[in-house]
Design an enzyme around this catalytic site. Structure first.
Site, PDB file in Angstrom:
ATOM      1  N   HIS A  58       6.616   8.811  -9.426  1.00 35.28           N
ATOM      2  CA  HIS A  58       7.156   8.390  -8.129  1.00 35.28           C
ATOM      3  C   HIS A  58       7.981   9.541  -7.583  1.00 35.28           C
ATOM      4  O   HIS A  58       9.200   9.634  -7.813  1.00 35.28           O
ATOM      5  CB  HIS A  58       8.003   7.135  -8.316  1.00 35.28           C
ATOM      6  CG  HIS A  58       8.424   6.486  -7.031  1.00 35.28           C
ATOM      7  ND1 HIS A  58       7.534   5.856  -6.189  1.00 35.28           N
ATOM      8  CD2 HIS A  58       9.647   6.378  -6.441  1.00 35.28           C
ATOM      9  CE1 HIS A  58       8.176   5.374  -5.152  1.00 35.28           C
ATOM     10  NE2 HIS A  58       9.456   5.691  -5.270  1.00 35.28           N
TER      11      HIS A  58
ATOM     12  N   ASP B 179       2.640   6.359 -11.090  1.00 38.79           N
ATOM     13  CA  ASP B 179       3.763   5.775 -10.350  1.00 38.79           C
ATOM     14  C   ASP B 179       3.983   4.336 -10.813  1.00 38.79           C
ATOM     15  O   ASP B 179       3.148   3.460 -10.582  1.00 38.79           O
ATOM     16  CB  ASP B 179       3.470   5.803  -8.853  1.00 38.79           C
ATOM     17  CG  ASP B 179       4.695   5.473  -8.002  1.00 38.79           C
ATOM     18  OD1 ASP B 179       5.593   4.756  -8.492  1.00 38.79           O
ATOM     19  OD2 ASP B 179       4.752   5.927  -6.845  1.00 38.79           O
TER      20      ASP B 179
ATOM     21  N   SER C 259       8.564   6.958  -0.727  1.00 38.25           N
ATOM     22  CA  SER C 259       9.189   5.721  -1.170  1.00 38.25           C
ATOM     23  C   SER C 259       9.772   4.946   0.014  1.00 38.25           C
ATOM     24  O   SER C 259       9.053   4.598   0.938  1.00 38.25           O
ATOM     25  CB  SER C 259      10.239   6.050  -2.234  1.00 38.25           C
ATOM     26  OG  SER C 259      10.723   4.897  -2.861  1.00 38.25           O
TER      27      SER C 259
END
Length: 352
Positions: free
Chosen positions: A169, A135, A46
């Site tokens: 995610h 995601d 991320s």
């Protein structure tokens, strides 16, 4: 003077100034191990993935490869938080994915100016990319753009892109974390029966020795403040304390350094030790001469200290600086966070 002190007490009472003395006192100076600087690599999830791209491109002269999990292309946000949240994470018709060719032009310009290393170094880069099919935080199409960005520099056989696993995610592991592979929640580590740490290490370093059953090296809590240009981690949304995993062999023989960067809301102060102990890196590091550094951010919003320096940061989710909340030079060698990470690597590469 009285008014200044009174204002400082008010700011401190409001929680704007945070001084973690109890944590800082426990931290030691990051040791020197004489690691091979030219074998440095980086990865992240991320915002950590965005910073990994930035660090790789800014210091491509020493960073030989990168592992990017749910990240964005270099300088994707172009100093805009709105662009970061929309175009670079959840693009739509009104907020299209940034053009990789445009971002390449920015990169080339920065290299010509000397703000980052020569982009010719990226011709030898080895890159591993991952996007989970589930995601919904950083859309897979953004990782497609990250792949296309790297393809301008590195040959196709140096780039591996996995986008065929139904992960959310999160950092993907073989057997640790949420059993729902599609989950997107703390600690943002999911068990998808796939070892992302192994895959990225193999892509960067080649064939690996089998991992240890349990990491047998030591964990170091180290002081991050000394690596900041102004000596203040807080002013740059970094924790006073970072972590490193040191295989025992690295005290006897030269090792290489891998920097693993957590995502937003994934710092140790928020989730504890799952990322720096269980994201999958350490058992491979143990048997393959790899020191793993885990720098740490903090949640921070408001004025810094001294408050009259007008140092204001809005980073409540403890993200790495990939859109310029800390510095307009965040994506270059002069970015405070990049400078700190490079200094950590330099320390590990210094002969003891």
């Amino acid at each position: 003077m009285f008014n200044l002190l009174r204002a400082a007490r008010i700011f401190m009472a409001a929680g704007i100034i945070s001084i973690a003395n109890d944590v800082a006192c426990a931290a030691e100076r990051l040791p020197a191990y004489g690691a091979n600087l030219s074998e440095t690599s980086v990865s992240g999830l991320s915002s950590g993935a965005a910073m990994a791209v930035q660090f790789h491109v800014a210091h491509s002269g020493v960073v030989k490869g990168a592992g990017i999990v749910a990240g964005v292309p270099y300088d994707c946000a172009e100093q805009s938080s709105n662009r970061a949240i929309n175009n670079c994470m959840t693009p739509d018709a009104a907020h299209p994915v940034p053009d990789p060719a445009h971002l390449k032009d920015i990169t080339d310009s920065l290299a010509r100016s000397g703000a980052i290393d020569d982009v010719a170094n990226l011709n030898d880069a080895r890159v591993w990319l991952f996007s989970g099919r589930k995601d919904e935080t950083v859309f897979p199409v953004v990782m497609d753009a990250t792949r296309d960005y790297y393809a301008f520099y590195a040959p196709s056989d140096h780039i591996v892109y996995r986008n065929d696993i139904g992960a959310g995610h999160a950092m993907v592991t073989e057997d640790y974390g949420d059993k729902n592979c599609a989950a997107t929640k703390a600690p943002f580590i999911v068990d998808c029966d796939f070892d992302a740490a192994k895959a990225l290490f193999e892509q960067i370093y080649g064939p690996l020795n089998p991992p240890s059953a349990q990491p047998a090296g030591k964990y170091v809590e180290f002081d991050q403040k000394e690596f900041l240009p102004d000596g203040s981690a807080y002013n740059h949304s970094l924790s006073d304390v970072g972590y490193a995993y040191i295989p025992h062999v690295c005290a006897l023989e030269p090792c290489r350094v891998h920097v693993a960067l957590h995502g937003c809301k994934q710092q140790a102060a928020e989730i504890g030790d799952p990322f720096y102990k269980h994201a999958g890196y350490n058992r491979w590091a143990d048997t393959n001469h790899i020191i793993v550094a885990y720098p740490q951010t903090i949640s921070r919003w408001g004025w810094g200290w001294p408050f009259y320096t007008l140092n204001f940061v809005w980073n409540p989710n403890a993200c790495w600086d990939w859109w310029g909340y800390d510095s307009a030079e965040h994506h270059t060698r002069n970015g405070p966070q990049i400078t700190a990470i490079r200094a950590m690597v330099e320390r590990l590469a210094t002969k003891p």
